[in-house]
Design an enzyme around this catalytic site. Structure first.
Site, PDB file in Angstrom:
ATOM      1  N   TYR A 178       1.581  20.294  10.634  1.00  0.00           N
ATOM      2  CA  TYR A 178       0.199  20.769  10.582  1.00  0.00           C
ATOM      3  C   TYR A 178       0.224  22.242  10.224  1.00  0.00           C
ATOM      4  CZ  TYR A 178      -4.063  22.978  12.234  1.00  0.00           C
ATOM      5  OH  TYR A 178      -5.191  23.752  12.317  1.00  0.00           O
ATOM      6  N   CYS A 179      -0.529  22.621   9.198  1.00  0.00           N
ATOM      7  CA  CYS A 179      -0.562  24.014   8.754  1.00  0.00           C
ATOM      8  C   CYS A 179      -1.913  24.630   9.098  1.00  0.00           C
ATOM      9  CB  CYS A 179      -0.320  24.105   7.247  1.00  0.00           C
ATOM     10  SG  CYS A 179      -0.333  25.817   6.632  1.00  0.00           S
ATOM     11  N   PRO A 180      -1.968  25.568  10.052  1.00  0.00           N
ATOM     12  CA  PRO A 180      -3.245  26.185  10.414  1.00  0.00           C
ATOM     13  C   PRO A 180      -3.824  27.041   9.299  1.00  0.00           C
ATOM     14  CG  PRO A 180      -1.425  27.332  11.491  1.00  0.00           C
ATOM     15  CD  PRO A 180      -0.842  26.120  10.832  1.00  0.00           C
ATOM     16  N   PHE A 230      -5.738  24.538   7.490  1.00  0.00           N
ATOM     17  CA  PHE A 230      -6.507  23.702   8.412  1.00  0.00           C
ATOM     18  C   PHE A 230      -6.403  22.223   8.024  1.00  0.00           C
ATOM     19  CE2 PHE A 230     -10.662  22.370  10.442  1.00  0.00           C
ATOM     20  CZ  PHE A 230     -10.199  22.525  11.728  1.00  0.00           C
ATOM     21  N   ASN A 231      -5.186  21.803   7.772  1.00  0.00           N
ATOM     22  CA  ASN A 231      -4.943  20.412   7.391  1.00  0.00           C
ATOM     23  C   ASN A 231      -3.476  20.087   7.647  1.00  0.00           C
ATOM     24  OD1 ASN A 231      -5.367  17.846   6.436  1.00  0.00           O
ATOM     25  ND2 ASN A 231      -5.905  18.451   4.359  1.00  0.00           N
TER      26      ASN A 231
END
EC number: 2.3.1.225
Length: 764
Positions: free
Chosen positions: A499-501, A504-505
């Site tokens: 998950y890559c903040p 946001f996905n």
């Protein structure tokens, strides 16, 4: 009130060591059940729900010492059933030493089938049933059947076998508990799901069936604090309004236990926290007496209510509008920060920005986050919002603004190609960022057809893999290899990377390649911007004839172009400095991703390996983290390729206790620097603090087919008829991609290509 089953070891905490269960050794047990109402003067004195047969608790089964004096032959037989000694059992039955329908003791009539069932000895159960053993025989102080005994320990495979061979799921023991009640009490979510789909869904048991005290399975699950079971029961339509004979609803008993996730599920499903028990107490009064106020308040605020149970005012009608405000806020904050640092003393600015950051945080939490849509039990925080992606977008937007309005006009004549390159990079980064935010990372559709779910459960039982590692309890599908459930997308993501903040996905099968293009272009853009800014600062220096104001003001920058930027255009200088700071973690991310691609593993798989090496646990003790109750000796035909994946994703035995992460460690992880350090250690073979050689761990990766093969598998689509540029630039077609040079469907990947087989017909 903790019934007779409360002290039984939960299926989720059983060790992998061989265990022979002899419940007669339970010296004392607190029983679940509410006794007579006049015994309870206040909830503060309520320790557990008590069963109606208090005097019989802990004494359900026969005492072996007495039995040994009566019949040593029977003791030997029962011991063999307990230990799974099939040879001895067969010898005694075939030798006519015992009759299979007359193998109970003289006191409580406990049969060999009971002992085999409660000890998860499937081979013995199979043999005894084949010889005509009564699957519905009652025994013990509670006159329970073998099905009841297996269910109380969460043994799915025994329950499945007994049901298929005539066991009656509607029968109850003397406490009034049926199969559903006992399955819930086992706290094994896999058994609960099995019973829900194979018994309740077929109409054999009502989801709201009650015991003699009027308690449903949902009430029991809420009391136990079993959030997984509560969630599944609610999906099957369990009533949140039914109260027991004391007027306690599931929410009341959930408040007694104080498990926040349970309370969140119940409140989100519409449970009434103002409803009162027969003694006139609502959830707020119960929480005060049981010291669970914090949990109740957390559940209320998470579900959109204040501490008194009234709806929190929402300033935005739509959740998307609130997220948009969160997303834009960093752009404004960065602009203010750069402007203040450009014109005011830095020490004063730091104080102002600190106060502004606190005010912004308070404002977002009070006025914006309450308007977010609630789903699941994860708390809505700024770190779980588009805030960090807004930080990136704000940085990108400010870089674009200063380049377009300040840098480009002064440098275009001398650096035409560099400015054109900057334009191309900016357009590409904006496009890729927008795509990555909305792009499907590779989500598998959830299953809603109960018949299909039953078939999936049956297939997994046949191969001994019906556990949470192979079956998704949220979406009811079989998990493909290398996949993971994502709370953000509420779906299983194929070839899940991380998950890559910042976008946001999630990053998975379908957007991983685009993500690599994105971070590579981002890093290239930063250094292109650096080159243009240096030229811009040089132009500023030439435009100012009097350069004496630079003297003594640049410190370590000396008389360089950067000093000119600091003096003549501090705003641009600060944005450049901020961009260069971002380039550090972006570079480490590129390095880590390149390493993982060459090794043929995902970020998630790498993290699991690193956590294994850092795990702290008691020697020799392993916990069943996947709710797997596969019987000992269960030997299905499993392909080595499928089995080998377990070594990557399965937690190391004894790994349930890990070192706590500090605040610095959290920041370290968000920027990806922790993985960068781990990769460096792996590359040069440094051992970690536990003495593990990281290289020796990563060398066991089952998806590592050699770095050349791994790189081709990642970058090339499986469409061999497409031109090479298209195969490189385009994402995978649907759910299909290359693995060891052959096309695989990642939505149905249950077996890995064999490493030992040379792929002659390469799809490259």
């Amino acid at each position: 009130m903790v019934n007779e089953l409360e002290n039984v070891p939960r299926a989720s905490t059983l060790t992998n060591e061989e265990q022979t269960v002899d419940p007669s050794n339970n010296d004392s047990q607190e029983d679940i059940s509410l006794g007579d109402s006049n015994e309870i003067t206040s909830l503060a004195s309520l320790k557990a729900i008590r069963s109606g047969n208090e005097e019989e608790s802990g004494n359900e089964q026969v005492n072996h010492n007495d039995e040994a004096e009566e019949d040593p032959l029977l003791t030997r037989y029962h011991t063999a059933c307990q230990r799974g000694d099939l040879a001895t059992v067969k010898e005694m039955i075939h030798g006519k030493l015992l009759e299979v329908n007359n193998d109970g003791d003289s006191t409580e009539h406990i049969t060999g089938l009971h002992w085999a069932s409660i000890n998860n000895r499937l081979s013995v159960v199979d043999f005894l049933v084949s010889q005509g053993a009564d699957v519905n025989a009652r025994a013990g102080a509670l006159h329970a059947t073998p099905l009841h005994w297996a269910a109380r320990y969460g043994y799915v495979y025994i329950v499945d076998f007994l049901l298929k061979h005539g066991a009656d799921p509607t029968m109850t023991d003397d406490q009034g508990f049926n199969l559903l009640h006992l399955s819930v009490n086992s706290s094994n979510i896999m058994l609960v799901l099995y019973v829900l789909f194979n018994v309740v869904s077929k109409g054999l048991l009502d989801i709201d069936c009650r015991d003699p005290k009027g308690r449903t399975s949902l009430l029991w699950a809420a009391y136990q604090g079993d959030s997984l079971t509560v969630a599944e029961l609610l999906k099957f339509g369990a009533s949140i309004k039914i109260a027991d004979t004391e007027g306690f609803t599931p929410l009341h008993w959930g408040t007694v236990k104080g498990q926040p996730h349970v309370l969140k599920y119940l409140i989100q499903d519409g449970a009434d926290f103002f409803q009162k028990t027969d003694t006139g107490k609502d959830c707020f009064a119960i929480a005060q007496e049981m010291n669970t106020v914090y949990s109740l308040r957390e559940a209320l605020t998470h579900s959109g209510f204040d501490y008194h149970g009234y709806p929190i005012k929402k300033w935005f009608k739509k959740s998307q509008h609130a997220k948009l405000v969160t997303f834009i806020t960093p752009f404004l904050f960065l602009g203010i920060a750069f402007a203040l640092f450009s014109h005011i003393n830095p020490l004063f600015v730091i104080i102002v920005l600190f106060l502004l950051a606190i005010a912004t945080n308070k404002g977002l939490n009070k006025f914006v986050l309450p308007s977010y849509g609630r789903m699941g039990v994860h708390n809505v925080t700024l770190l779980r919002s588009p805030l960090l992606s807004g930080v990136f977008f704000g940085t990108l937007l400010w870089v674009t603004i200063v380049w377009f309005f300040k840098v480009m006009p002064r440098t275009f004549s001398d650096e035409q190609y560099t400015n054109i390159l900057m334009l191309v990079i900016l357009v590409s980064v904006f496009y890729l960022f927008g795509q990555l935010v909305i792009m499907d990372p590779g989500c598998l559709p959830e299953e809603t057809d109960h018949e299909n779910v039953r078939q999936t459960i049956s297939n997994l039982l046949e191969i001994g893999k019906f556990d949470t590692k192979n079956f998704c309890i949220e979406t009811w599908i079989r998990k493909p290899l290398r996949s993971k459930f994502s709370p953000l997308n509420n779906a299983v993501v194929a070839r899940f990377d991380h998950y890559c903040p910042w976008i946001f996905n999630d990053v998975g099968l379908k957007n991983h390649k685009a993500f690599i293009f994105f971070i590579t272009l981002m890093e290239s853009g930063i250094f292109t911007f650096l080159a243009l800014c240096l030229e811009y600062f040089d132009e500023l220096e030439d435009a100012h004839e009097d350069t004496s104001q630079k003297n003594g003001k640049c410190f370590i920058l000396g008389a360089s172009d950067l000093c000119s930027g600091l003096i003549y255009d501090r705003f641009v200088f600060l944005i450049l400095l901020w961009a260069l700071l971002q380039s550090i973690w972006v570079a480490s991310l590129i390095f880590v991703q390149a390493f993982q691609i060459c090794k043929g593993m995902t970020n998630t798989e790498f993290n699991v390996l690193m956590k294994e090496s850092k795990s702290i646990g008691p020697d020799g003790l392993s916990f069943n983290e996947n709710f797997n109750t596969t019987p000992e000796g269960f030997a299905p035909s499993i392909d080595p390729g499928e089995e080998s994946n377990d070594t990557v994703l399965a937690p190391v035995p004894g790994s349930t206790i890990r070192k706590p992460r500090t605040c610095f460690g959290v920041c370290y992880a968000v920027t990806g620097m922790d993985q960068w350090l781990a990769v460096i250690k792996e590359t040069i073979g440094i051992k970690d603090s536990t003495g593990h050689n990281v290289y020796s761990i990563t060398s066991r990766i089952p998806t590592n087919y050699g770095w050349k093969r791994n790189v081709k598998d990642f970058w090339l689509t499986s469409d061999i008829n497409a031109p090479l540029w298209r195969r490189i630039l385009y994402p995978p077609s649907g759910s299909k991609a290359l693995l060891n040079g052959i096309e695989v469907d990642y939505f149905k990947l249950y077996k890995l290509p064999n490493k030992d087989v040379e792929q002659g017909n390469d799809m490259v």
